[in-house]
Enzyme design. Structure first.
Site, PDB file in Angstrom:
ATOM      1  N   ASP A 232      50.952  41.635  37.233  1.00  0.00           N
ATOM      2  CA  ASP A 232      51.944  42.134  38.177  1.00  0.00           C
ATOM      3  C   ASP A 232      53.198  42.604  37.439  1.00  0.00           C
ATOM      4  O   ASP A 232      53.694  41.914  36.549  1.00  0.00           O
ATOM      5  CB  ASP A 232      52.303  40.980  39.131  1.00  0.00           C
ATOM      6  CG  ASP A 232      53.157  41.416  40.296  1.00  0.00           C
ATOM      7  OD1 ASP A 232      52.686  42.235  41.094  1.00  0.00           O
ATOM      8  OD2 ASP A 232      54.304  40.932  40.408  1.00  0.00           O
ATOM      9  N   GLU A 281      39.464  35.679  22.437  1.00  0.00           N
ATOM     10  CA  GLU A 281      38.901  34.395  21.972  1.00  0.00           C
ATOM     11  C   GLU A 281      37.785  33.934  22.895  1.00  0.00           C
ATOM     12  O   GLU A 281      37.007  33.060  22.545  1.00  0.00           O
ATOM     13  CB  GLU A 281      39.983  33.302  21.997  1.00  0.00           C
ATOM     14  CG  GLU A 281      40.964  33.378  20.868  1.00  0.00           C
ATOM     15  CD  GLU A 281      42.129  32.425  21.105  1.00  0.00           C
ATOM     16  OE1 GLU A 281      41.962  31.428  21.861  1.00  0.00           O
ATOM     17  OE2 GLU A 281      43.199  32.702  20.557  1.00  0.00           O
TER      18      GLU A 281
END
Ligand code: GLC
Length: 561
Positions: A232, A281
Site C-alpha cells: 500500500d 529466501e
C-alpha cells in the site's frame, strides 16, 4: 520477447546477468507465475459474510474460493484484514500480526491460505507500511512518552511554526483533504504527519526500528504461507529530507504527474531491495506488487527492477479514457518502460479506490466488457476487482448516512473536493450479489454494511452462471482462452496492425508459433475488420459479433491467427 529476471544474488547494480541457457549447463528455471498471472482482488468487507453480521469475513471468503478457482484466476489479493479501528476500512492497522475479530482470527487465515493452495490459488496479502493506525501500540506509546522521546522518532512529530507553534510544520496537504498535520492538545502541542486521515500517522522510515519491524512482519506472513504482498502507498514511505514546503496549495492535483516531496522519492527503492532479498529466501516465488502512483511509466518501472518488486499497478492505463489513440500511446509507453527492466506490465481497470470501469468508461456494460477483453489480451499480468466479473456498475446514489469513506467526511476540511480522493469510494465497495434472492442476495444472512441496489439479484453469480451471454461466462471464457493460447499472457510487445480511426488492432505471437489477433472498436459505430481477420477463427468476442465482421461498436474480439 519476455526477458527473465537476472541472477537475484547480484547486488543493486542495474546490469543484468545473462539468462542461463540450456547450453550453459544451468538448470532451466521454473516459469515465473507472476509474469502473466490474473490476480483477483477480494475486498474482505464486501465479498462474503460467513457469520451473518453484515460484514464480510475470512470464513465467507473461504466458502467462496471455489468461485474463484472456477473463474480461472491464478491468485487472490486480499485487502487488509488486520486488527484495525477501521478509520479507513482497515488501511489503518493497529496490529500487523493479528486479524481483526470482525474478519476472524489467525486460524481462519491459516485455513484460508491452505484451502486456496489446495485449489491451486495463490494468496497475496495487503501490507500497509506508510502509516499505522493511531491506535497502534507504537503511536500510543509515542504519545504517552511526550515530546523529545526517541519513540516519537518512529513517526514524524514536529513542533509547529509561528510564535506559539500554532501553524503546521509545513504546507503539505492530506490526500483525504485538509492539512497533512494534526496538532496534539496542549501541553504537548506537537504536530504529527498523516498523508491520509489523522487516524493514520505516517511512519518515519529513516528510523531503523521501523525497517526492522516491517522485515519481521514480512517474515511473519511468509511463514504463514502467503505468496506475496500488495504494498500500500509503496511510493510514500520516504519523504524528502527536511520535509520541505511545496510552496503552494492544490498540490494533490499534481499527483501522478510530478515528483512530490512526500511521494516517489528515490530512497524508497532501498527498502524494496531489502524486501526482495527476504522474498527470495522463501521457496515458490513469493512476490511484491507496488501500489505506486508515479509521474510516468518510467518512474513506475523503477519499482520493478530485477532486484526490487515484481509488479507495479499501471495506473496510467487505468486513468486512460476509452479512446483508441490514447490507449495505444499508453500501451506503447508502458511496454517500452518495462522492457529495459524485464518486468511485466501489470494492467488494472478497477479496484476499491476508483469508480468501477463499467461506469467510469462511460459506455455501460458493452464498453466495460470490451475494455476487459482488451486488457486481458495485453502482454503481462492483469488484476480483476471483485464484482467486475459480474459487470457490476458503480453505486452512485448511496445515501450520505451509509457512507464510510473517511475522505468523504474530510472533503469540507480545507480541500475543495477536487484534489486527492473524491471521498466517494464506497460506491465500488458495495457487497457483491451471489444469489437472485434473499437478504443481501447471498452476501450474508442479513443486510450488508452498505446497502445493495434493488435489482442486483439479476447481476448475481447465480443469475449469470451458465448463461453464455453473461459477463461471468465471458470472464470465464476469457481466462480459459488466455490460458490455452501461448500468444496471450506474458510478453513485452505487441505488433500493431493498420486499423481505421478509433480501432486498435494488434497481433501477439506465442513461442509455439501460434498467434492471436486482437481488435478493439472504441467507436460508437460498427467497423470493417482489418485484413488479417479474413478467414481467421473467432476465439472470443465481448459482444455479439460475426467472424467475418463488421465489428460492432464498443466491442473487442480475439481471432486465432
Ligand atoms: C491506498 C489504499 C486506499 C487507502 C490508502 C491509505 O491508496 O488503496 O484504500 O485509503 O492507501 O492507506
Amino acid at each position: 520477447m519476455t526477458q527473465h529476471l537476472a541472477d537475484r544474488t547480484r547486488p543493486t547494480s542495474e546490469a543484468r546477468a545473462p539468462r542461463p541457457t540450456p547450453e550453459s549447463g544451468a538448470a532451466p528455471r521454473p516459469p515465473e507465475w507472476w509474469r502473466d498471472a490474473v490476480i483477483y482482488q477480494v475486498y474482505p468487507r464486501s465479498f462474503a459474510d460467513g457469520n451473518g453480521d453484515g460484514m464480510g469475513d475470512l470464513a465467507g471468503i473461504r466458502s467462496r474460493l471455489p468461485h474463484l478457482a472456477r473463474l480461472g484466476v491464478d491468485a487472490v489479493w486480499l485487502s487488509p484484514f488486520y486488527a484495525s479501528p477501521q478509520a479507513d476500512a482497515g488501511y489503518d492497522v493497529a496490529d500487523y500480526r493479528a486479524i481483526d475479530p470482525m474478519f476472524g482470527d489467525l486460524h481462519d487465515a491459516d485455513a484460508l491460505i491452505r484451502d486456496a493452495h489446495d485449489l491451486g490459488l495463490r494468496i497475496i496479502v495487503d501490507l500497509v507500511p506508510n502509516h499505522s493506525s493511531d491506535r497502534h501500540e507504537w503511536f500510543q506509546r509515542a504519545l504517552r512518552e511526550g515530546p523529545g522521546s526517541p519513540l516519537r522518532d518512529r513517526y514524524h512529530f514536529r513542533p509547529g511554526r509561528g510564535s506559539g507553534g500554532e501553524l503546521p510544520p509545513n504546507d503539505w496537504e492530506s490526500i483525504f483533504g485538509g492539512p497533512a498535520w494534526t496538532r496534539l492538545p496542549e501541553p504537548d502541542g506537537e504536530w504529527y504527519l498523516h498523508l491520509f486521515a489523522p487516524e493514520q500517522p505516517d511512519f518515519n522510515w529513516e528510523n531503523p526500528a521501523v525497517r526492522d519491524e516491517f522485515r519481521s512482519v514480512l517474515r511473519f506472513w511468509l511463514d504463514m504461507g502467503v505468496d506475496g504482498f500488495r504494498i500500500d502507498v509503496a511510493h510514500g514511505l520516504v519523504k524528502a529530507p527536511g520535509l520541505p514546503d511545496m510552496g503552494h496549495a492544490g498540490q494533490l492535483r499534481l499527483l501522478g504527474t510530478q515528483v512530490l516531496p512526500f511521494f516517489d522519492q528515490d530512497g524508497v527503492h532501498e527498502i524494496y531491495r531489502a524486501w526482495r532479498q527476504i522474498l527470495d529466501e522463501y521457496p515458490n516465488q513469493r512476490i511484491g506488487v507496488a501500489e505506486a502512483w508515479t509521474p510516468n511509466e518510467s518512474r513506475t518501472a523503477l519499482y520493478v527492477r530485477p532486484d526490487e518488486l515484481h509488479q507495479a499497478f499501471n495506473f496510467h492505463y487505468l486513468n486512460t479514457p476509452w479512446d483508441a489513440a490514447e490507449l495505444r500511446r499508453v500501451i506503447d509507453s508502458s511496454l517500452d518502460s518495462m522492457r529495459p527492466v524485464g518486468a511485466p506490465t501489470t494492467w488494472v481497470l478497477s479496484n476499491h479506490d476508483v469508480v468501477r470501469h463499467r461506469t467510469r468508461l462511460g459506455g455501460g456494460l458493452a464498453r466495460a466488457r470490451a475494455a476487459t477483453l482488451l486488457m486481458l489480451a495485453l502482454p503481462g499480468s492483469a488484476y480483476v476487482y471483485q464484482g467486475e466479473e459480474l459487470g457490476l456498475p458503480e453505486v452512485t446514489d448511496l445515501p450520505d448516512e451509509a457512507r464510510q469513506d473517511p475522505a468523504f467526511f474530510r472533503r469540507g476540511s480545507g480541500g475543495d473536493g477536487q484534489d486527492g480522493q473524491d471521498g466517494l469510494r464506497d460506491g465500488c465497495r458495495v457487497p457483491i450479489p451471489w444469489t437472485r434472492d434473499g437478504a443481501s442476495f447471498g452476501f450474508g444472512g442479513g443486510a450488508g454494511w452498505l446497502p445493495q441496489p434493488a435489482g442486483w439479484g439479476e447481476l448475481s453469480v447465480q443469475a449469470q452462471e451458465g448463461d453464455p451471454d453473461s459477463t461471468l461466462e465471458l470472464y470465464r471464457s476469457a481466462l480459459a482462452v488466455r490460458r490455452e493460447q501461448a500468444a496471450l499472457g506474458a510478453g513485452d510487445g505487441v505488433e500493431w496492425l493498420e486499423a481505421p480511426e478509433g480501432v486498435l488492432a494488434f497481433r501477439r505471437r506465442g513461442a509455439d508459433g501460434s498467434a492471436v489477433l486482437v481488435v478493439a472498436n472504441t467507436t460508437e459505430a460498427p467497423v470493417e475488420l482489418p485484413a488479417g481477420c479474413a478467414g481467421a477463427r473467432l476465439l472470443l468476442a465481448s459482444g455479439p459479433c460475426r467472424a467475418d465482421g463488421p465489428l460492432p461498436a464498443d466491442t473487442t474480439a480475439w481471432w486465432q491467427g
